[in-house]
Motif scaffolding. Structure first.
Motif, PDB file in Angstrom:
ATOM      1  N   ASP A   1       4.166  12.354   9.781  1.00 20.09           N
ATOM      2  CA  ASP A   1       2.707  12.266   9.735  1.00 20.09           C
ATOM      3  C   ASP A   1       2.238  11.808   8.365  1.00 20.09           C
ATOM      4  OD1 ASP A   1       2.626  13.247  12.338  1.00 20.09           O
ATOM      5  OD2 ASP A   1       2.607  15.337  11.652  1.00 20.09           O
ATOM      6  N   VAL A   2       1.103  11.129   8.353  1.00 19.41           N
ATOM      7  CA  VAL A   2       0.476  10.686   7.113  1.00 19.41           C
ATOM      8  C   VAL A   2      -0.626  11.670   6.751  1.00 19.41           C
ATOM      9  CG1 VAL A   2      -0.833   8.844   5.990  1.00 19.41           C
ATOM     10  CG2 VAL A   2       0.991   8.270   7.605  1.00 19.41           C
TER      11      VAL A   2
ATOM     12  N   PHE B   1      10.056   0.262  -5.877  1.00 20.91           N
ATOM     13  CA  PHE B   1       8.718   0.866  -5.878  1.00 20.91           C
ATOM     14  C   PHE B   1       8.786   2.306  -5.377  1.00 20.91           C
ATOM     15  CE2 PHE B   1       4.002  -0.045  -4.651  1.00 20.91           C
ATOM     16  CZ  PHE B   1       3.605   0.692  -5.757  1.00 20.91           C
ATOM     17  N   ASN B   2       9.575   2.566  -4.352  1.00 22.09           N
ATOM     18  CA  ASN B   2       9.724   3.940  -3.851  1.00 22.09           C
ATOM     19  C   ASN B   2      10.379   4.840  -4.888  1.00 22.09           C
ATOM     20  OD1 ASN B   2       8.492   3.928  -1.320  1.00 22.09           O
ATOM     21  ND2 ASN B   2      10.293   3.085  -0.309  1.00 22.09           N
ATOM     22  N   SER B   3      11.285   4.288  -5.697  1.00 18.80           N
ATOM     23  CA  SER B   3      11.883   5.073  -6.777  1.00 18.80           C
ATOM     24  C   SER B   3      10.821   5.470  -7.801  1.00 18.80           C
ATOM     25  CB  SER B   3      12.986   4.261  -7.453  1.00 18.80           C
ATOM     26  OG  SER B   3      13.447   4.893  -8.629  1.00 18.80           O
ATOM     27  N   PHE B   4       9.942   4.536  -8.133  1.00 20.74           N
ATOM     28  CA  PHE B   4       8.851   4.820  -9.066  1.00 20.74           C
ATOM     29  C   PHE B   4       7.899   5.862  -8.482  1.00 20.74           C
ATOM     30  CE2 PHE B   4       4.507   3.508 -10.519  1.00 20.74           C
ATOM     31  CZ  PHE B   4       4.623   3.942 -11.825  1.00 20.74           C
TER      32      PHE B   4
ATOM     33  N   CYS C   1       5.080   7.375  -0.913  1.00 22.66           N
ATOM     34  CA  CYS C   1       5.960   6.245  -0.621  1.00 22.66           C
ATOM     35  C   CYS C   1       5.146   5.030  -0.185  1.00 22.66           C
ATOM     36  CB  CYS C   1       6.983   6.612   0.455  1.00 22.66           C
ATOM     37  SG  CYS C   1       6.249   7.115   2.017  1.00 22.66           S
ATOM     38  N   VAL C   2       5.850   3.923   0.003  1.00 24.16           N
ATOM     39  CA  VAL C   2       5.225   2.681   0.466  1.00 24.16           C
ATOM     40  C   VAL C   2       4.998   2.763   1.972  1.00 24.16           C
ATOM     41  CG1 VAL C   2       5.551   0.186   0.733  1.00 24.16           C
ATOM     42  CG2 VAL C   2       6.285   1.331  -1.375  1.00 24.16           C
TER      43      VAL C   2
ATOM     44  N   PRO D   1       0.837  -1.217   0.000  1.00 19.98           N
ATOM     45  CA  PRO D   1       0.000   0.000   0.000  1.00 19.98           C
ATOM     46  C   PRO D   1       0.863   1.254   0.000  1.00 19.98           C
ATOM     47  CG  PRO D   1       0.049  -0.973   2.188  1.00 19.98           C
ATOM     48  CD  PRO D   1       0.803  -1.920   1.301  1.00 19.98           C
ATOM     49  N   ILE D   2       0.340   2.343  -0.541  1.00 24.44           N
ATOM     50  CA  ILE D   2       1.101   3.590  -0.625  1.00 24.44           C
ATOM     51  C   ILE D   2       0.401   4.663   0.204  1.00 24.44           C
ATOM     52  CG2 ILE D   2       2.047   3.017  -2.880  1.00 24.44           C
ATOM     53  CD1 ILE D   2       0.011   4.895  -4.131  1.00 24.44           C
TER      54      ILE D   2
END
Length: 410
Positions: A71-72, A316-319, A340-341, A63-64
């Motif tokens: 904080d989210v 995935f974080n690079s994408f 980010c993930v 999930p992203i």
């Protein structure tokens, strides 16, 4: 083909490149045969396919979130676009296409249909890399003025794309900064070897899993006799359906079968070595693919957690970082916001989290609430005190007589 399937770009002489640059006032890029690359490396090689599918499954299970510091935060505009990139693909299908293009060809071009550069696109589409060509600026050396996209190998029709409408997520190529370098390129020989092993295996299977042999005779065969013998062998004795049929010879012909040699005995070892080379190039633990003799980790769970932590999630974080840099400001995100993930929600990392929580729980240098915050839980009342083992004493008091707290009896 004069070149191998994995040799991307046709090399050009410096003088020819400069002549083209002067005539067209821009660089000329020769495309590679991306179709052959996909066919040989992805479709026909089970090891490459299995490794890439590990990335696809990992991305679909991650999930992203958008983080602002620790904080989210939520952004409905960006979330709506990513959850439904276009009318034909979901977010998971979109990511699958991106990671396959990236791992096979080294780049995944993403087109956004925004009419005004400062606006957020309505749809996102991933383009085929070999149909995309950079058109260089005549005023600025090394800068792309337009991207030309031809959605076919044969048609002359093409679409021109402004750089603001294209995100080229790519692996850096030291020899060409405008295109990507395939992660499969270092394993090109291993891929060819595995494909040849499969062809050899199939040929052996069709001939009864035995080496071939030779027909010998002391006489000279006429042209007609040779052709008749060749046709008889092809029609009557070749193929798995004819396995076990006795060979009927005449005219002094003798059959001399070939035996296995030491090189034949190295068949399985060479095949395993090629598989390991591919896993190493794609940074996938061979244990996930069940390759014999690849017990690097104690168990499958540790191998899977290591793959997520060291390979799948960083890629995935690079994408996501590229998407965030391209779309974030258009969706209203602040410069410090990160797409980010959500590491704490990845199920494959549960063994790592359990091990970390176990270590945190034994620490006596932090309070209970500090432990709970590190584990992702809320604080509790009375949890800000330090709890230590009552049996611990200072080192200088070891062996000393500790006075009793009860009064002596009279």
């Amino acid at each position: 083909m004069s070149k191998k399937w994995w040799q991307f770009w046709k090399q050009e002489q410096k003088s020819q490149f400069l002549n083209v640059l002067i005539r067209q006032q821009g660089a000329n890029f020769s495309t590679y045969n991306f179709a052959n690359f996909i066919e040989e490396a992805y479709k026909l090689n089970p090891t490459v396919y299995a490794c890439i599918q590990e990335y696809v499954k990992a991305w679909n299970s991650c999930p992203i979130i958008v983080k602002r510091g620790e904080d989210v935060v939520t952004n409905d505009t960006l979330t709506k676009l990513l959850s439904n990139p276009n009318e034909q693909q979901s977010w998971f299908e979109f990511c699958e296409q991106a990671v396959i293009y990236y791992l096979c060809g080294g780049e995944a071009p993403i087109y956004g249909d925004a009419v005004i550069p400062s606006r957020l696109p309505n749809e996102l589409w991933i383009l085929r890399p070999d149909w995309l060509t950079p058109m260089m600026s005549s005023e600025s050396m090394g800068k792309v003025a337009l991207w030309q996209y031809s959605a076919s190998d044969t048609t002359a029709k093409s679409m021109q794309i402004f750089p603001s409408n294209l995100l080229l997520w790519k692996a850096y190529d030291p020899l060409c900064r405008h295109r990507g370098s395939s992660p499969l390129a270092p394993a090109a020989y291993a891929i060819d070897q595995l494909n040849e092993y499969s062809k050899t295996n199939y040929a052996l299977l069709k001939n009864g899993m035995q080496p071939s042999g030779a027909l010998t005779t002391e006489q000279n065969l006429t042209e007609d006799s040779f052709e008749r013998l060749k046709a008889q062998i092809n029609d009557t004795y070749m193929g798995s359906e004819n396995n076990g049929k006795p060979l009927m010879l005449e005219g002094g012909l003798n059959w001399q079968p070939f035996s296995f040699n030491l090189r034949d005995a190295e068949f399985l070892g060479g095949k395993t070595s090629s598989k390991l080379d591919i896993c190493e190039a794609l940074d996938v633990p061979a244990q996930l693919l069940g390759i014999q003799g690849s017990q690097t980790y104690a168990n499958y769970e540790q191998a899977r957690a290591s793959f997520y932590e060291d390979s799948a999630i960083p890629l995935f974080n690079s994408f996501l970082s590229s998407l965030n840099r391209w779309l974030g400001w258009r969706a209203g995100l602040k410069p410090t916001d990160r797409l980010c993930v959500d590491i704490d929600a990845v199920a494959a990392l549960e063994p790592r989290r359990a091990e970390r929580n176990k270590t945190l729980d034994t620490l006596q240098s932090i309070s209970t609430n500090e432990k709970r915050m590190a584990m992702g839980y809320e604080s509790v009342d009375g949890g800000d005190v330090l709890l230590v083992n009552s049996g611990l004493i200072p080192l200088d008091m070891a062996g000393a007589d500790i006075p009793s707290l009860t009064p002596p009896s009279l």
